[in-house]
Write a protein that holds these residues in place. Sequence first.
Motif, PDB file in Angstrom:
ATOM      1  N   ASN A 137       0.697  -1.369  -0.008  1.00 49.57           N
ATOM      2  CA  ASN A 137       0.111   0.002  -0.156  1.00 49.57           C
ATOM      3  C   ASN A 137       0.887   1.290  -0.036  1.00 49.57           C
ATOM      4  O   ASN A 137       1.567   1.526   1.089  1.00 49.57           O
ATOM      5  CB  ASN A 137      -0.896  -0.002   1.429  1.00 49.57           C
ATOM      6  CG  ASN A 137      -1.907  -1.453   1.182  1.00 49.57           C
ATOM      7  OD1 ASN A 137      -2.646  -1.359   0.349  1.00 49.57           O
ATOM      8  ND2 ASN A 137      -1.894  -1.912   2.242  1.00 49.57           N
ATOM      9  N   LEU A 138       0.796   2.110  -1.137  1.00 47.41           N
ATOM     10  CA  LEU A 138       1.584   3.243  -1.222  1.00 47.41           C
ATOM     11  C   LEU A 138       0.978   4.354  -1.104  1.00 47.41           C
ATOM     12  O   LEU A 138      -0.226   4.503  -1.740  1.00 47.41           O
ATOM     13  CB  LEU A 138       2.469   3.122  -2.558  1.00 47.41           C
ATOM     14  CG  LEU A 138       3.400   4.221  -2.740  1.00 47.41           C
ATOM     15  CD1 LEU A 138       4.669   3.844  -3.577  1.00 47.41           C
ATOM     16  CD2 LEU A 138       2.862   5.462  -3.460  1.00 47.41           C
ATOM     17  N   ALA A 139       1.231   5.334  -0.357  1.00 46.67           N
ATOM     18  CA  ALA A 139       0.332   6.368  -0.271  1.00 46.67           C
ATOM     19  C   ALA A 139       1.365   7.683  -0.813  1.00 46.67           C
ATOM     20  O   ALA A 139       2.441   7.849  -0.240  1.00 46.67           O
ATOM     21  CB  ALA A 139       0.078   7.047   1.123  1.00 46.67           C
ATOM     22  N   TYR A 140       0.931   8.374  -1.879  1.00 50.45           N
ATOM     23  CA  TYR A 140       1.417   9.438  -2.357  1.00 50.45           C
ATOM     24  C   TYR A 140       0.802  10.850  -1.953  1.00 50.45           C
ATOM     25  O   TYR A 140      -0.404  11.029  -2.157  1.00 50.45           O
ATOM     26  CB  TYR A 140       1.262   9.445  -3.880  1.00 50.45           C
ATOM     27  CG  TYR A 140       2.102  10.592  -4.521  1.00 50.45           C
ATOM     28  CD1 TYR A 140       3.562  10.772  -4.959  1.00 50.45           C
ATOM     29  CD2 TYR A 140       1.451  11.688  -4.742  1.00 50.45           C
ATOM     30  CE1 TYR A 140       3.936  11.660  -5.412  1.00 50.45           C
ATOM     31  CE2 TYR A 140       1.761  12.744  -5.511  1.00 50.45           C
ATOM     32  CZ  TYR A 140       3.447  12.941  -5.704  1.00 50.45           C
ATOM     33  OH  TYR A 140       3.753  14.118  -6.327  1.00 50.45           O
ATOM     34  N   ILE A 141       1.520  11.764  -1.493  1.00 49.74           N
ATOM     35  CA  ILE A 141       0.712  12.815  -1.125  1.00 49.74           C
ATOM     36  C   ILE A 141       1.253  14.044  -1.581  1.00 49.74           C
ATOM     37  O   ILE A 141       2.704  14.311  -1.389  1.00 49.74           O
ATOM     38  CB  ILE A 141       1.024  12.831   0.679  1.00 49.74           C
ATOM     39  CG1 ILE A 141       0.237  11.566   1.415  1.00 49.74           C
ATOM     40  CG2 ILE A 141       0.588  14.213   1.390  1.00 49.74           C
ATOM     41  CD1 ILE A 141       0.771  11.108   2.456  1.00 49.74           C
ATOM     42  N   TYR A 175       4.936   8.665   0.235  1.00 52.91           N
ATOM     43  CA  TYR A 175       5.832   9.028  -0.882  1.00 52.91           C
ATOM     44  C   TYR A 175       5.369  10.700  -0.991  1.00 52.91           C
ATOM     45  O   TYR A 175       4.081  10.992  -1.076  1.00 52.91           O
ATOM     46  CB  TYR A 175       5.565   8.197  -2.051  1.00 52.91           C
ATOM     47  CG  TYR A 175       6.473   8.693  -3.265  1.00 52.91           C
ATOM     48  CD1 TYR A 175       6.916   9.818  -3.716  1.00 52.91           C
ATOM     49  CD2 TYR A 175       7.294   7.543  -3.735  1.00 52.91           C
ATOM     50  CE1 TYR A 175       7.816   9.983  -4.806  1.00 52.91           C
ATOM     51  CE2 TYR A 175       8.464   7.772  -4.718  1.00 52.91           C
ATOM     52  CZ  TYR A 175       8.507   8.903  -5.235  1.00 52.91           C
ATOM     53  OH  TYR A 175       9.387   9.061  -6.367  1.00 52.91           O
ATOM     54  N   THR A 176       6.241  11.262  -1.228  1.00 55.86           N
ATOM     55  CA  THR A 176       6.157  12.815  -1.357  1.00 55.86           C
ATOM     56  C   THR A 176       6.954  13.281  -2.290  1.00 55.86           C
ATOM     57  O   THR A 176       8.164  12.886  -2.787  1.00 55.86           O
ATOM     58  CB  THR A 176       5.864  13.601  -0.559  1.00 55.86           C
ATOM     59  OG1 THR A 176       5.301  15.001  -0.714  1.00 55.86           O
ATOM     60  CG2 THR A 176       7.039  14.224   0.495  1.00 55.86           C
ATOM     61  N   ASP A 177       6.440  14.685  -3.204  1.00 58.71           N
ATOM     62  CA  ASP A 177       7.456  15.408  -4.138  1.00 58.71           C
ATOM     63  C   ASP A 177       7.195  16.779  -3.761  1.00 58.71           C
ATOM     64  O   ASP A 177       6.214  17.174  -3.157  1.00 58.71           O
ATOM     65  CB  ASP A 177       7.136  14.984  -5.531  1.00 58.71           C
ATOM     66  CG  ASP A 177       7.965  15.531  -6.595  1.00 58.71           C
ATOM     67  OD1 ASP A 177       8.935  15.887  -6.206  1.00 58.71           O
ATOM     68  OD2 ASP A 177       7.656  15.801  -7.590  1.00 58.71           O
ATOM     69  N   VAL A 178       8.065  17.615  -4.401  1.00 64.60           N
ATOM     70  CA  VAL A 178       7.759  19.022  -4.263  1.00 64.60           C
ATOM     71  C   VAL A 178       6.625  19.537  -4.617  1.00 64.60           C
ATOM     72  O   VAL A 178       6.073  19.154  -5.565  1.00 64.60           O
ATOM     73  CB  VAL A 178       8.955  19.788  -5.093  1.00 64.60           C
ATOM     74  CG1 VAL A 178      10.159  19.856  -4.396  1.00 64.60           C
ATOM     75  CG2 VAL A 178       8.777  19.579  -6.480  1.00 64.60           C
ATOM     76  N   TRP A 179       6.252  20.674  -4.193  1.00 61.28           N
ATOM     77  CA  TRP A 179       4.930  21.309  -4.757  1.00 61.28           C
ATOM     78  C   TRP A 179       4.960  22.127  -5.731  1.00 61.28           C
ATOM     79  O   TRP A 179       3.899  22.127  -6.642  1.00 61.28           O
ATOM     80  CB  TRP A 179       4.428  22.185  -3.423  1.00 61.28           C
ATOM     81  CG  TRP A 179       3.941  21.442  -2.183  1.00 61.28           C
ATOM     82  CD1 TRP A 179       3.764  20.165  -2.019  1.00 61.28           C
ATOM     83  CD2 TRP A 179       4.145  22.125  -0.754  1.00 61.28           C
ATOM     84  NE1 TRP A 179       3.511  19.833  -0.602  1.00 61.28           N
ATOM     85  CE2 TRP A 179       3.573  21.048   0.161  1.00 61.28           C
ATOM     86  CE3 TRP A 179       4.272  23.254  -0.222  1.00 61.28           C
ATOM     87  CZ2 TRP A 179       3.492  21.077   1.385  1.00 61.28           C
ATOM     88  CZ3 TRP A 179       4.365  23.541   1.057  1.00 61.28           C
ATOM     89  CH2 TRP A 179       3.771  22.511   1.793  1.00 61.28           C
ATOM     90  N   ALA A 180       6.056  22.609  -6.080  1.00 59.91           N
ATOM     91  CA  ALA A 180       6.351  23.393  -7.372  1.00 59.91           C
ATOM     92  C   ALA A 180       7.523  22.745  -8.253  1.00 59.91           C
ATOM     93  O   ALA A 180       8.450  22.763  -7.683  1.00 59.91           O
ATOM     94  CB  ALA A 180       6.549  24.562  -7.072  1.00 59.91           C
ATOM     95  N   GLN A 201       1.609  17.715   4.104  1.00 59.54           N
ATOM     96  CA  GLN A 201       3.077  17.646   4.556  1.00 59.54           C
ATOM     97  C   GLN A 201       3.216  16.130   4.968  1.00 59.54           C
ATOM     98  O   GLN A 201       2.390  15.858   5.734  1.00 59.54           O
ATOM     99  CB  GLN A 201       3.727  18.532   5.368  1.00 59.54           C
ATOM    100  CG  GLN A 201       5.223  18.414   5.758  1.00 59.54           C
ATOM    101  CD  GLN A 201       5.579  19.005   7.023  1.00 59.54           C
ATOM    102  OE1 GLN A 201       5.260  18.779   8.061  1.00 59.54           O
ATOM    103  NE2 GLN A 201       6.623  20.138   6.681  1.00 59.54           N
ATOM    104  N   VAL A 202       4.368  15.348   4.543  1.00 61.87           N
ATOM    105  CA  VAL A 202       4.706  14.089   5.135  1.00 61.87           C
ATOM    106  C   VAL A 202       5.579  14.400   6.171  1.00 61.87           C
ATOM    107  O   VAL A 202       6.624  15.002   6.287  1.00 61.87           O
ATOM    108  CB  VAL A 202       5.418  13.043   3.927  1.00 61.87           C
ATOM    109  CG1 VAL A 202       5.875  11.768   4.656  1.00 61.87           C
ATOM    110  CG2 VAL A 202       4.338  12.742   2.996  1.00 61.87           C
ATOM    111  N   ASN A 203       4.912  13.947   7.679  1.00 63.83           N
ATOM    112  CA  ASN A 203       5.687  14.350   8.743  1.00 63.83           C
ATOM    113  C   ASN A 203       5.296  13.103   9.860  1.00 63.83           C
ATOM    114  O   ASN A 203       4.873  12.087   9.499  1.00 63.83           O
ATOM    115  CB  ASN A 203       5.473  15.484   9.400  1.00 63.83           C
ATOM    116  CG  ASN A 203       3.585  15.718   9.555  1.00 63.83           C
ATOM    117  OD1 ASN A 203       2.936  14.498   9.575  1.00 63.83           O
ATOM    118  ND2 ASN A 203       2.833  16.958   8.971  1.00 63.83           N
ATOM    119  N   THR A 204       6.057  13.250  11.054  1.00 64.69           N
ATOM    120  CA  THR A 204       5.978  12.119  12.025  1.00 64.69           C
ATOM    121  C   THR A 204       4.638  12.067  12.131  1.00 64.69           C
ATOM    122  O   THR A 204       4.260  10.812  12.472  1.00 64.69           O
ATOM    123  CB  THR A 204       6.865  12.312  13.109  1.00 64.69           C
ATOM    124  OG1 THR A 204       6.649  13.782  13.433  1.00 64.69           O
ATOM    125  CG2 THR A 204       8.246  12.254  12.927  1.00 64.69           C
TER     126      THR A 204
END
Length: 304
Positions: A149-153, A220-225, A244-247
């Motif tokens: 299960n991958l979560a992309y945010i 998983y995350t990537d830059v906003w711009a 934001q991916v955070n604790t």
Amino acid sequence: MLSHSLVSIADLDAADITGLIDTAVSLKKRGPIKDFAGKTLALLFEKPSLRTKVSFDVAMYQLGGHTVFMSDKEVGLGQREPVRDAALVLSRYVDVISARTFAHKTVQDLAKYSTVPVINALSDEEHPCQALADLLTIHEHKGKLEGINLAYIGDGNNIAASLLLASALVGMNINLASPNGYEVDVAVQAKAKEYAAISGSKIVITNDIREVAAGADVLYTDVWASMGQESESEKRKKDFAGYQVNTGLFAIAAGDAILMHDLPAHHGDEVEHGIIYGERSVVFDQAENRMHAQKAVLYKLINT
Ligand code: NVA
């Protein structure tokens, strides 16, 4: 099935992806070999690069081949020289072309007119080499892809599109949370759903980051711009607030969830300060795996 070029993840089928991962794993174990003696890769880049440029260059070197790097200042694709002419000329000198472009159509046209294979090294719409490295990394850390299960945010951008298509092909579940108006392109969503109907992958597309993070094996995350969107940075900072991916998100993910980011990162924006260097992070494995995955692509495309 992969034939001439790798422009989109849609150029691959599930067997291609698993085959490329197997090849990457074995090439990673073997280290430098000289199978590509006399072969040349052209790197044609309209946008900046750290990982892609160096990983392709070192990959070719370790395979016994050679690269020629050209920035767009020198080439002027579509300005100083039509894309078709550049494709036809480069095809007379080199064995494979890797291109990083703004418009996806530019890399499509290079592939259309070139008589040698073309690899998409990131366009505004896709980043297939990154998605292959990501799957290789998940496979290394989780031992499988199917059922993960991958979560992309974050932004439904080039990274999200390639990851969605690749996950859907191999049967990995992928849940994407983006702010309103920043979702993955609807045509890409539709294609991914077609793949998922065959592979059994489950896809959720929502605005709710907690919904996607709950129980996830991968955050998983990537830059906003992205590159080319710098003028929208301030507006996007507002629109993506809370994405934001955070604790806090790791607290609701699976106990052994891993953090992924394709880099470059804006620490403190899409990803909490410091966690990229923490124990959950596999971000630098991901970066290393760009090289191994790209070696596998080069192997598949160059007729040695
Ligand atoms: N979405 C990012 C990815 C960078 C590797 C961009 O296009 O700038």
